[in-house]
Design an enzyme around this catalytic site. Structure first.
Site, short mmCIF file in Angstrom:
data_model
loop_
_atom_site.label_atom_id
_atom_site.label_comp_id
_atom_site.label_asym_id
_atom_site.label_seq_id
_atom_site.Cartn_x
_atom_site.Cartn_y
_atom_site.Cartn_z
N ASP A 194 -59.17 -5.65 -24.55
CA ASP A 194 -58.43 -5.81 -25.79
C ASP A 194 -56.97 -6.09 -25.40
O ASP A 194 -56.57 -5.81 -24.27
CB ASP A 194 -58.56 -4.53 -26.62
CG ASP A 194 -57.72 -4.54 -27.87
OD1 ASP A 194 -57.66 -5.59 -28.54
OD2 ASP A 194 -57.11 -3.50 -28.18
N ASP A 225 -58.93 0.15 -27.60
CA ASP A 225 -58.38 1.43 -28.06
C ASP A 225 -58.86 1.80 -29.46
O ASP A 225 -58.44 2.83 -30.00
CB ASP A 225 -56.84 1.39 -28.02
CG ASP A 225 -56.26 0.35 -28.97
OD1 ASP A 225 -56.86 -0.74 -29.10
OD2 ASP A 225 -55.20 0.62 -29.57
#
Length: 213
Positions: free
Chosen positions: A8, A174
């Site tokens: 990410d 996350d």
């Protein structure tokens, strides 16, 4: 055996400051409720449309101007307020990526818009003088793919395009929702806490998966 690692971007590689961004929109532009649309994991309303590629930067800026109390706002003011959400790329993270690149195929999977994407590229260059396109084998960006996490479609598009086998792939994010989607598709996953050292966490999960690097 792990062959691929999917990262990410915001929150994992690029540090974020939501409060600073909201302050800039409120104080500099007079857009007091921008927080209703800004979410570190999944945007809402017109901002979600922007990150899904359903509107371009020109259209986005015009909508923002319509929400602002301040008049005669320049495009650059909007871009600067939006990009204040993005603070830095820590050099050690770029060094980590370069180390991993020697052994693994690295891919990026990000919910991002074109204004923020440009700034993220600049932050990578500022950190270590490295272009992101020189680090990642493939870049999967929501505004280009017209799809976003945590929906399964963008993951399925990545897997089909890259040919990556889920059991041979580690996905790092996350967002709990994004990680759960990855798990549902058979990916090995790491839910990253932004306060942790990324290198230590990646090394630990790779060792758990039987990898040495």
């Amino acid at each position: 055996m792990i062959k691929n690692i999917i990262f990410d971007l915001g929150g994992v590689l690029v540090s974020l400051d939501k409060n600073r961004c909201l302050q800039r929109f409120s104080q500099d532009l007079g857009f007091d409720n921008f927080g209703d649309y800004l979410n570190p994991y999944a945007q809402k309303g017109f901002f979600a449309e922007f990150e899904n590629g359903d509107m371009d930067s020109v259209e986005f800026r015009e909508i923002v101007k319509g929400h602002c109390k301040k008049t005669a706002i320049e495009d650059v003011e909007i871009d600067m307020a939006l990009n204040s959400f993005l603070t830095k790329v820590e050099p050690y993270k770029v060094e980590l990526l370069l180390q991993l690149k020697e052994k693994y195929n690295l891919m990026l999977l990000s919910n991002v818009n074109p204004i923020a994407w440009k700034r993220c590229c600049e932050l990578f260059l500022e950190a270590k003088g490295i272009d992101m396109e020189d680090i990642f084998e493939r870049l999967y960006l929501s505004f280009e793919m017209k799809s976003s996490k945590p929906g399964t479609k963008i993951f399925e598009m990545l897997l089909e395009d890259s040919g990556a086998v889920p059991s041979e792939t580690l996905f790092i994010d996350d967002s709990p929702a994004n990680v759960e989607t990855g798990k549902s598709l058979g990916l090995n996953t790491l839910l990253y806490n932004v306060s942790d050292n990324l290198a230590e966490k990646v090394k630990a999960v790779l060792e758990e998966l039987g990898e040495q690097w």
